[in-house]
Design an enzyme around this catalytic site. Structure first.
Site, PDB file in Angstrom:
ATOM      1  N   LYS A  96      -4.721 -16.682 -48.546  1.00 36.64           N
ATOM      2  CA  LYS A  96      -3.973 -16.708 -47.281  1.00 36.64           C
ATOM      3  C   LYS A  96      -3.599 -18.142 -46.902  1.00 36.64           C
ATOM      4  O   LYS A  96      -2.556 -18.376 -46.287  1.00 36.64           O
ATOM      5  CB  LYS A  96      -4.785 -16.028 -46.181  1.00 36.64           C
ATOM      6  CG  LYS A  96      -5.027 -14.541 -46.462  1.00 36.64           C
ATOM      7  CD  LYS A  96      -5.846 -13.874 -45.385  1.00 36.64           C
ATOM      8  CE  LYS A  96      -6.268 -12.470 -45.812  1.00 36.64           C
ATOM      9  NZ  LYS A  96      -7.315 -12.480 -46.848  1.00 36.64           N
ATOM     10  N   ASP A 144     -14.372 -24.029 -45.332  1.00 33.08           N
ATOM     11  CA  ASP A 144     -15.258 -23.006 -45.875  1.00 33.08           C
ATOM     12  C   ASP A 144     -16.672 -23.566 -45.957  1.00 33.08           C
ATOM     13  O   ASP A 144     -16.877 -24.784 -45.940  1.00 33.08           O
ATOM     14  CB  ASP A 144     -14.792 -22.548 -47.262  1.00 33.08           C
ATOM     15  CG  ASP A 144     -15.319 -21.147 -47.588  1.00 33.08           C
ATOM     16  OD1 ASP A 144     -14.691 -20.165 -47.166  1.00 33.08           O
ATOM     17  OD2 ASP A 144     -16.383 -21.043 -48.232  1.00 33.08           O
ATOM     18  N   ASP A 200     -10.436 -15.276 -41.047  1.00 37.05           N
ATOM     19  CA  ASP A 200     -10.464 -14.183 -42.033  1.00 37.05           C
ATOM     20  C   ASP A 200     -11.948 -13.904 -42.269  1.00 37.05           C
ATOM     21  O   ASP A 200     -12.557 -14.433 -43.184  1.00 37.05           O
ATOM     22  CB  ASP A 200      -9.749 -14.648 -43.306  1.00 37.05           C
ATOM     23  CG  ASP A 200      -9.657 -13.557 -44.349  1.00 37.05           C
ATOM     24  OD1 ASP A 200      -9.824 -12.379 -43.985  1.00 37.05           O
ATOM     25  OD2 ASP A 200      -9.425 -13.882 -45.527  1.00 37.05           O
ATOM     26  N   CYS A 258     -11.077  -7.293 -44.189  1.00 34.62           N
ATOM     27  CA  CYS A 258     -10.635  -6.282 -45.158  1.00 34.62           C
ATOM     28  C   CYS A 258     -11.595  -5.090 -45.095  1.00 34.62           C
ATOM     29  O   CYS A 258     -12.086  -4.599 -46.098  1.00 34.62           O
ATOM     30  CB  CYS A 258     -10.524  -6.857 -46.567  1.00 34.62           C
ATOM     31  SG  CYS A 258     -12.008  -7.644 -47.175  1.00 34.62           S
TER      32      CYS A 258
END
Length: 403
Positions: A238, A256, A301, A354
């Site tokens: 993304k 991250d 995300d 997701c």
């Protein structure tokens, strides 16, 4: 249509690594495909597809074969025999397949197909959770859709080419693709092909990214010149999409917890020609504090159960545990609370997963909006994508605006 001994042995070895040694199916398959340079595309296709199918239908096949985990070598052969019979392969006279009860296998398959946990080959706890969160009918449809193999979708890298040009380049390589309605950057492969071996991939003209995942970056409404933060960048599918939507203009910060993932992203960004990305490892709370109220757009995300992407990760059905989902919900709420502080007044935030479970999605957003920090935000819109309705991965995204 006959079975070849060396391909079947490789399949059995691979299943042993996945079921008994806890390895991830995608890594095992990648390793298996490198085993013999003489294999053609049909051989490799057989190995990859057979491993994934047996992983996908493990519970059903093991029940038909009357074997229980941990599987020994003979058990794995019995499971394989069930797959071969149900796929219509003539059973060769190999020692390991002697006495395969073909009629009994077909009879048991018909019986067990009436029970959802066997028909869809899922653990009982997952079935109970799905019914509780989505209701009986929706869950029945959704889990059936999640058991269909995933299509290969490309995302065109608009920093380097257009959808039309890429389609023509691939057509010259006999790789046929189709456009996807309402998805400006997507091409769908008509048949599976190893696109990673093409020069077009090596030159960074595209990435492989599911159609649902491609909707997330666009949902964030980024513009060239903005300061955008991708808080859970991972290997950066993304992030790279955001870079192309920003036309390489402005500042894109990829964050991250794991340095190894950001290293992978750096390599991909270089190939993609995405050079407005900065990389930050979240190794302390200071990293977030420094960015407080500094970003026009923030993407979260969030880590999740992955119960929207079982199509492409069928082994998650067996690796996931109920307590993991309980823990991940706590993480999601902490991440939302912490990373939302990066958004500046007037800026926007997207929370995405997701997963198809409301408890990881809209319920997280509803709860967040009642917190002290969440009261600074207005809910704009959300999108719930079910595999049973879209044909692609299950996803959720919510857009919030900072007051």
């Amino acid at each position: 249509m006959r079975l070849h001994r060396n391909l079947v042995y490789t399949t059995i070895d691979s299943l042993n690594a996945i079921f008994n040694e806890g390895e991830y199916a995608d890594k095992v398959v990648a390793r298996a495909l490198k085993k013999d340079k003489r294999w053609g595309s049909h051989d490799r296709k057989f190995v990859a597809e057979t491993i994934y199918e047996i992983v996908r239908w493990k519970r059903l096949y093991a029940e038909i074969a009357n074997v229980k985990e941990p599987f020994d070598r003979d058990d794995l052969w019995r499971v394989f025999a069930v797959w071969a019979v149900l796929r219509g392969y003539p059973i060769p006279d190999w020692r390991q397949l002697e006495g395969t009860p073909e009629r009994k296998i077909k009879g048991r398959f018909d019986e067990l197909s009436k029970i959802r946990t066997f028909r869809e080959s899922i653990p009982d706890w997952m079935d109970e959770l799905g019914i509780k969160e989505l209701g009986e009918q929706k869950w029945t449809e959704e889990i059936a859709a999640q058991n269909q193999p995933a299509k290969v979708i490309l995302r065109v890298n608009t920093l380097k080419t257009t959808k039309e040009k890429l389609r023509a380049i691939l057509m010259d390589l006999n790789i046929e693709t189709e456009f996807l309605k309402n998805q400006p950057d997507a091409l769908v492969l008509k048949e599976r092909a190893n696109v990673f071996l093409t020069d077009a991939f090596k030159e960074g003209l595209f990435e492989v990214q599911d159609a649902s995942s491609q909707l997330v970056a666009a949902f964030l409404d980024v513009k060239p010149g903005m300061r955008v933060v991708d808080t859970c960048a991972g290997a950066g599918g993304k992030t790279l999409h955001l870079a192309s939507l920003m036309e390489n203009k402005g500042q894109l910060i990829a964050m991250d917890l794991y340095e190894s993932k950001l290293k992978q992203l750096k390599l991909r960004a270089k190939r993609n020609g995405a050079f407005n990305i900065e990389y930050k490892i979240i190794d302390s709370t200071k990293v977030i504090k420094k960015l407080q109220e500094k970003a026009d757009r923030v993407l979260i995300d969030a880590p999740c159960s992955g119960l929207g992407v079982l199509k492409r990760n069928p082994d998650a059905k067996w690796k996931l545990q109920p307590e993991f989902i309980d823990n991940i919900r706590k993480v999601q709420s902490e991440v939302l609370e912490s990373y939302s502080r990066i958004v500046k007044p007037g800026g926007k935030l997207v929370y995405a997963t997701c997963s198809v479970l409301p408890s990881e999605n809209q319920e997280q957003i509803q709860h967040f909006l009642t917190t002290e920090n969440g009261k600074n935000f207005t809910f704009v819109k959300e999108e719930k994508i079910l595999a049973s309705e879209s044909g692609f991965d299950g996803f959720y995204m919510a857009l919030l605006e900072r007051k």
